[in-house]
Design a protein around this motif. Structure first.
Motif, PDB file in Angstrom:
ATOM      1  N   TYR A 235      -7.570   0.565   4.538  1.00 37.37           N
ATOM      2  CA  TYR A 235      -6.454   1.100   5.304  1.00 37.37           C
ATOM      3  C   TYR A 235      -5.920   0.023   6.237  1.00 37.37           C
ATOM      4  O   TYR A 235      -6.657  -0.830   6.718  1.00 37.37           O
ATOM      5  CB  TYR A 235      -6.893   2.298   6.148  1.00 37.37           C
ATOM      6  CG  TYR A 235      -7.442   3.450   5.355  1.00 37.37           C
ATOM      7  CD1 TYR A 235      -6.596   4.435   4.840  1.00 37.37           C
ATOM      8  CD2 TYR A 235      -8.805   3.550   5.101  1.00 37.37           C
ATOM      9  CE1 TYR A 235      -7.108   5.495   4.104  1.00 37.37           C
ATOM     10  CE2 TYR A 235      -9.325   4.613   4.361  1.00 37.37           C
ATOM     11  CZ  TYR A 235      -8.479   5.566   3.865  1.00 37.37           C
ATOM     12  OH  TYR A 235      -8.986   6.611   3.134  1.00 37.37           O
TER      13      TYR A 235
ATOM     14  N   SER B 154       1.268   5.570  11.806  1.00 36.55           N
ATOM     15  CA  SER B 154       1.001   5.876  10.400  1.00 36.55           C
ATOM     16  C   SER B 154      -0.074   4.920   9.913  1.00 36.55           C
ATOM     17  O   SER B 154      -0.605   4.116  10.677  1.00 36.55           O
ATOM     18  CB  SER B 154       2.270   5.743   9.548  1.00 36.55           C
ATOM     19  OG  SER B 154       2.744   4.402   9.547  1.00 36.55           O
TER      20      SER B 154
ATOM     21  N   ARG C 271      -1.452   2.707   6.075  1.00 38.17           N
ATOM     22  CA  ARG C 271      -1.203   2.354   4.679  1.00 38.17           C
ATOM     23  C   ARG C 271      -2.548   2.283   3.960  1.00 38.17           C
ATOM     24  O   ARG C 271      -3.509   1.738   4.492  1.00 38.17           O
ATOM     25  CB  ARG C 271      -0.444   1.041   4.573  1.00 38.17           C
ATOM     26  CG  ARG C 271       0.967   1.138   5.132  1.00 38.17           C
ATOM     27  CD  ARG C 271       1.823  -0.080   4.826  1.00 38.17           C
ATOM     28  NE  ARG C 271       3.184   0.109   5.300  1.00 38.17           N
ATOM     29  CZ  ARG C 271       4.135   0.739   4.627  1.00 38.17           C
ATOM     30  NH1 ARG C 271       3.850   1.233   3.425  1.00 38.17           N
ATOM     31  NH2 ARG C 271       5.343   0.888   5.111  1.00 38.17           N
ATOM     32  N   ARG C 272      -2.589   2.846   2.769  1.00 41.06           N
ATOM     33  CA  ARG C 272      -3.813   2.874   1.982  1.00 41.06           C
ATOM     34  C   ARG C 272      -3.672   1.957   0.771  1.00 41.06           C
ATOM     35  O   ARG C 272      -2.660   1.967   0.083  1.00 41.06           O
ATOM     36  CB  ARG C 272      -4.112   4.300   1.523  1.00 41.06           C
ATOM     37  CG  ARG C 272      -5.390   4.433   0.702  1.00 41.06           C
ATOM     38  CD  ARG C 272      -5.677   5.884   0.364  1.00 41.06           C
ATOM     39  NE  ARG C 272      -4.606   6.463  -0.451  1.00 41.06           N
ATOM     40  CZ  ARG C 272      -4.538   7.757  -0.780  1.00 41.06           C
ATOM     41  NH1 ARG C 272      -5.460   8.601  -0.324  1.00 41.06           N
ATOM     42  NH2 ARG C 272      -3.549   8.211  -1.520  1.00 41.06           N
TER      43      ARG C 272
ATOM     44  N   TYR D  41      -3.534  10.888   6.595  1.00 39.47           N
ATOM     45  CA  TYR D  41      -4.424   9.728   6.741  1.00 39.47           C
ATOM     46  C   TYR D  41      -5.765  10.132   7.344  1.00 39.47           C
ATOM     47  O   TYR D  41      -6.828   9.749   6.838  1.00 39.47           O
ATOM     48  CB  TYR D  41      -3.751   8.660   7.599  1.00 39.47           C
ATOM     49  CG  TYR D  41      -4.719   7.747   8.288  1.00 39.47           C
ATOM     50  CD1 TYR D  41      -5.516   6.861   7.565  1.00 39.47           C
ATOM     51  CD2 TYR D  41      -4.872   7.785   9.672  1.00 39.47           C
ATOM     52  CE1 TYR D  41      -6.429   6.037   8.199  1.00 39.47           C
ATOM     53  CE2 TYR D  41      -5.774   6.966  10.313  1.00 39.47           C
ATOM     54  CZ  TYR D  41      -6.554   6.094   9.581  1.00 39.47           C
ATOM     55  OH  TYR D  41      -7.465   5.285  10.206  1.00 39.47           O
TER      56      TYR D  41
ATOM     57  N   GLY E 213       0.798  -1.212   0.000  1.00 40.45           N
ATOM     58  CA  GLY E 213       0.000   0.000   0.000  1.00 40.45           C
ATOM     59  C   GLY E 213       0.837   1.271   0.000  1.00 40.45           C
ATOM     60  O   GLY E 213       2.058   1.239  -0.120  1.00 40.45           O
ATOM     61  N   GLU E 214       0.147   2.375   0.152  1.00 39.21           N
ATOM     62  CA  GLU E 214       0.785   3.697   0.186  1.00 39.21           C
ATOM     63  C   GLU E 214       0.862   4.163   1.629  1.00 39.21           C
ATOM     64  O   GLU E 214      -0.155   4.298   2.312  1.00 39.21           O
ATOM     65  CB  GLU E 214      -0.045   4.699  -0.630  1.00 39.21           C
ATOM     66  CG  GLU E 214       0.453   6.128  -0.523  1.00 39.21           C
ATOM     67  CD  GLU E 214      -0.541   7.140  -1.068  1.00 39.21           C
ATOM     68  OE1 GLU E 214      -0.245   8.350  -0.989  1.00 39.21           O
ATOM     69  OE2 GLU E 214      -1.622   6.732  -1.551  1.00 39.21           O
ATOM     70  N   ARG E 215       2.077   4.418   2.104  1.00 39.54           N
ATOM     71  CA  ARG E 215       2.242   4.869   3.474  1.00 39.54           C
ATOM     72  C   ARG E 215       1.771   6.308   3.605  1.00 39.54           C
ATOM     73  O   ARG E 215       2.076   7.158   2.767  1.00 39.54           O
ATOM     74  CB  ARG E 215       3.705   4.771   3.913  1.00 39.54           C
ATOM     75  CG  ARG E 215       3.928   5.121   5.389  1.00 39.54           C
ATOM     76  CD  ARG E 215       5.386   4.969   5.773  1.00 39.54           C
ATOM     77  NE  ARG E 215       5.596   5.252   7.181  1.00 39.54           N
ATOM     78  CZ  ARG E 215       5.757   6.471   7.695  1.00 39.54           C
ATOM     79  NH1 ARG E 215       5.738   7.526   6.899  1.00 39.54           N
ATOM     80  NH2 ARG E 215       5.955   6.641   8.993  1.00 39.54           N
TER      81      ARG E 215
END
Length: 203
Positions: A147, A159, A161-162, A18, A10-12
């Motif tokens: 997420y 954080s 992730r997406r 977020y 995923g994207e951090r």
């Protein structure tokens, strides 16, 4: 079982980005709604006043703060209903129930009472999916985004992730839903295993 995320990372996202992204997408959620899996047994929630009181050992004050939040909880789930989607949550609870979960389950019970349905599964029910690692802390919004909450070594959210791969999101949503369907409704679980506990003691 293969890794639930199938190797996807995923994207951090930093927390500020977020929170904004999640808020926007949550209120635009469509079917099949919001589905969340909570696996880890311990977190720290320093942004919540009720957790702060709990962490200081003031159980009654923690419960008072939770109860004071009831009107806001009612309004929150009324808004969810007006938007036309549902929220469902699976909470893995291992025995014996540790103090953190005794606290968290008070809040989850209130969510459950006003529309945020919660089901409980135990460690044995997810063991077959955890040969290599514990299940991730994930939540899906419709079939468009998911997420993963990322925590530091102390259990504080650091954080997220997406993920936007629709096949991955749909597969993970079905996985959570399958656990939900075999899980125990929160209210009878709470009555049998949580309501009977003495006030927790902090180490």
């Amino acid at each position: 079982m293969r890794d639930l995320l199938d190797g996807a990372v995923g994207e951090r996202m930093e927390l500020k980005a977020y929170y904004a992204d999640f808020e926007e997408k949550f209120w635009a959620t469509t079917e099949p709604g919001f589905w969340k899996l909570e696996r880890q047994q311990f977190f720290k929630e320093p942004d919540l006043e009720s957790w702060q009181a709990f962490a200081k050992g003031d159980w009654q004050e923690s419960l008072r703060i939770i109860e004071a939040g009831r009107p806001a909880m009612i309004d929150y789930y009324r808004k969810v209903e007006e938007r036309g989607f549902v929220t469902r949550r699976v909470r893995v609870v291992e025995q014996p129930i540790i103090p953190y979960l005794q606290w968290e389950l008070q809040i989850l019970r209130m969510r459950d009472q006003y529309g945020g349905s919660v089901r409980i599964v135990d460690g044995e029910q997810v063991a077959d999916f955890e040969h290599d690692a514990p299940l991730p802390e994930i939540y899906t919004l419709g079939t468009t985004v998911m997420y993963q909450a990322v925590y530091d070594d102390d259990g504080v959210l650091e954080s997220a992730r997406r993920f936007v791969d629709r096949d991955l999101v749909a597969r993970c949503q079905r996985f959570i839903q399958n656990l939900y369907e075999i899980g125990q409704p929160l209210e009878p679980f709470f009555a049998e295993h949580v309501a009977v506990l003495p006030p927790p003691r902090q180490p």
